[in-house]
Design a protein around this motif. Structure first.
Motif, short mmCIF file in Angstrom:
data_model
loop_
_atom_site.label_atom_id
_atom_site.label_comp_id
_atom_site.label_asym_id
_atom_site.label_seq_id
_atom_site.Cartn_x
_atom_site.Cartn_y
_atom_site.Cartn_z
N ILE A 132 106.11 31.07 -43.63
CA ILE A 132 105.84 32.00 -44.73
C ILE A 132 104.61 32.84 -44.42
N GLY A 189 105.72 26.34 -44.57
CA GLY A 189 104.67 27.21 -45.06
C GLY A 189 104.05 28.05 -43.97
N VAL A 238 109.45 21.27 -46.25
CA VAL A 238 109.07 22.49 -46.97
C VAL A 238 107.62 22.85 -46.68
N ALA A 241 102.49 33.33 -50.17
CA ALA A 241 103.09 34.60 -49.75
C ALA A 241 102.22 35.78 -50.17
N ALA A 264 105.54 19.42 -52.49
CA ALA A 264 106.60 19.81 -51.56
C ALA A 264 106.86 18.69 -50.55
N LEU A 289 100.98 23.21 -49.83
CA LEU A 289 102.32 22.98 -50.36
C LEU A 289 102.56 21.48 -50.58
N GLN A 344 104.09 28.37 -53.24
CA GLN A 344 104.74 29.27 -52.29
C GLN A 344 104.45 30.73 -52.60
N CYS A 345 104.48 31.09 -53.89
CA CYS A 345 104.17 32.48 -54.27
C CYS A 345 102.72 32.82 -53.95
#
Length: 593
Positions: free
Chosen positions: A434, A431, A427, A490, A423, A418, A486-487
């Protein structure tokens, strides 16, 4: 009885003497009308066509298909019987049921006469993906009664409750009062031994105290991964077949506690040797034995096999998540040696509660079968079973190794990934959260999908990598997009968690609970190799290029390769179906000679 005879005669007359295509559709209406006149209201089949499979609580008499009988084996049928709703499906494959067979089953379920020799009585079990016969798999019904008596075992595995709105729903229910102790004891064991993944909390303080590089300390956790894998593959199966679960859990917690106490001496001796022996060898081996045991115990649950495995395996990740703040507090209070000693005493003190919980769970015998003697003569049916299982286990090994490698290349570098995409530090640090949340969600949701008749573990293994591949490709193409990173993080975590539930569920379906530990241990070695190679490969690609574009592209390719390997998994008989085949062959006159 008279009204039933009148309805049957009326249905036959309308179907025989009038135009068949038109009158056959009116026959059920005439049957219901006669029943209403006799004062016996019956639910319409159309009204019950949407009945849920989980609500099945009745006995049904189900005839075997002539096609299956000619094939020489007795498959298990999945039957749905709720207030006139009848349906049947094959477990091993997707064979469709024609209208004649369905109509024959509906008529056979309403008849009160003695069933013929080719009919099997089935009972729904929500903990498995099939129906079980009361008298064992493949048992004939010629010598037993159709209606279950009071001394039979009609205990439902679901409990019916009524909500405030008046709608009835069914909730999971344990088979007896002892099973909750076994199931939650397995979860507690996995939470405590999951603290082995708190290693990152000790990393920087150990660097400062021992004055060694991070590369040397990284080899300590690599040794822990190797010991963990060997324990799951080799040590655990031999132990599970010789001792009862309560004893194994207590010994595992004791060895893990002693390992932490040994590792805490590294600060006093100013040496990394206690870390390799205590944390790597002792704690890693104990955690592996405990993990394999908890997955073995997961069948003692009110849920399906997939959900149970998902909950138990999620507890391992929850151990690091729950105890990481505790370890940080201990580090601030007394340093790294003090923190390791406290965690060691915590594991030692948990041995007695774990023993009491699992002992109260009714697990009084070993849960695994002993290794089969190589000189033992086996039947041709058993040879056919072994010949079918070997390629299936090899495909599962490749599927798990490729899919887990893709996930670990991203998960092990979550915060750095990230940050490299732009990021902020806050943030990037989030992660890790997440990864924890999506991995847990993937394990539970993947296990839930494994228990569904429309999906199953094989389909989960095919579809789960395809969820992560587009997100990983997007992050690889968008090197400065935080949202894409991030996607990707995840989606990779979801895939990683789903495969962690689907693989053991499919292994148990094929080999059964007695041979599960050995078969799953061999498949699990793919995770051990991925745990050693994937994070290092991602780091090397980052050092070579200065970003994670190549690592994300490689993870995308591994996802697609995992899906392709899962597509090569051929549908096979379940353990129960093979037991029927082997049992029938053993009792045949030819083999009796």
């Amino acid at each position: 009885e008279k009204s039933s005879d009148v309805s049957n005669n009326l249905a036959h007359l309308t179907a025989s003497f009038v135009w068949p295509d038109a009158m056959r559709a009116l026959a059920p209406v005439a049957s219901v009308a006669v029943s209403l006149l006799a004062g016996r209201t019956r639910r319409s089949p159309a009204a019950s066509s949407s009945c849920d499979l989980s609500r099945a609580k009745k006995w049904a008499v189900v005839p075997k298909s002539s096609r299956v009988a000619a094939a020489g084996h007795l498959p298990r049928w999945r039957v749905r019987v709720v207030s006139g709703c009848y349906d049947a499906r094959r477990v091993a494959d997707g064979t469709k049921v024609n209208a004649a067979e369905r109509q024959a089953w509906k008529g056979a379920a309403h008849r009160e006469r003695r069933p013929s020799d080719i009919k099997t009585r089935a009972k729904y079990n929500p903990n498995t993906s099939y129906y079980e016969t009361e008298d064992g798999p493949g048992r004939r019904e010629a010598d037993v009664d159709t209606i279950p008596t009071s001394d039979s075992k009609p205990e439902p595995e679901t409990e019916e409750t009524e909500t405030q709105s008046g709608l009835r729903r069914f909730v999971p229910k344990f088979e007896n009062k002892k099973e909750p102790f076994a199931f939650f004891g397995a979860i507690l064991l996995n939470v405590l031994l999951g603290t082995v993944y708190c290693w990152s909390c000790y990393l920087i303080p150990l660097e400062q105290v021992l004055q060694v590089g991070r590369g040397v300390l990284s080899w300590v956790f690599s040794a822990t991964t190797v010991a963990f894998t060997i324990a799951v593959a080799k040590i655990g199966p031999g132990v599970y077949s010789r001792a009862k679960p309560a004893t194994i859990a207590a010994v595992a917690a004791t060895v893990a506690g002693l390992g932490m106490l040994c590792a805490s001496q590294a600060t006093q001796l100013v040496s990394v040797a206690p870390l390799f022996v205590g944390y790597g060898l002792l704690f890693g081996s104990a955690a592996g034995v405990g993990y394999g045991l908890s997955v073995q115990i997961s069948t003692a649950s009110a849920f399906g096999d997939g959900v149970s495995v998902g909950l138990v395996t999620s507890a391992r990740a929850a151990g690091a998540f729950l105890f990481a703040p505790v370890v940080r507090h201990l580090l601030d209070v007394g340093g790294v040696g003090y923190a390791m000693r406290c965690m060691g005493f915590l594991l030692l003190s948990s041995a007695v509660p774990l023993f009491l919980m699992l002992n109260a769970g009714g697990l009084d015998t070993p849960m695994a079968d002993p290794r089969r003697d190589k000189n033992e003569e086996i039947s041709p049916e058993q040879q056919a079973r072994d010949a079918t299982l070997r390629p299936a286990m090899a495909v599962l090994w490749a599927t798990l190794g490729l899919g887990v490698s893709s996930g670990l290349m991203v998960i092990s570098h979550a915060a750095a990934l990230l940050f490299s995409h732009g990021a902020s530090i806050g943030v990037a640090t989030a992660g890790v959260s997440i990864v924890s949340a999506c991995t847990t969600l993937g394990r539970v949701a993947g296990g839930w999908a494994c228990d569904r008749t429309w999906c199953g573990p094989a389909r989960v293994l095919r579809l789960a990598p395809l969820i992560a591949a587009p997100a990983l490709a997007w992050a690889s193409a968008s090197g400065t997009s935080v949202l894409a990173a991030q996607c990707a993080l995840a989606a990779a975590s979801l895939t990683y968690g789903a495969m962690g539930s689907a693989v053991p569920t499919e292994v148990r379906r094929r080999v059964g609970p007695g041979n599960f530990a050995r078969a799953y241990g061999k498949v699990y070695t793919a995770w051990g190799l991925a745990g050693l190679a994937a994070p290092s490969a991602a780091g090397l690609l980052y050092d070579y290029q200065g970003n994670y574009v190549a690592a994300l592209a490689a993870a995308t390719g591994l996802c697609l390769a995992s899906a392709a390997a899962a597509a090569a998994l051929k549908p096979g008989r379940s353990h129960e179906e093979w037991e029927e085949v082997v049992g029938i062959a053993a009792g045949s006159p030819v083999n009796a000679k």
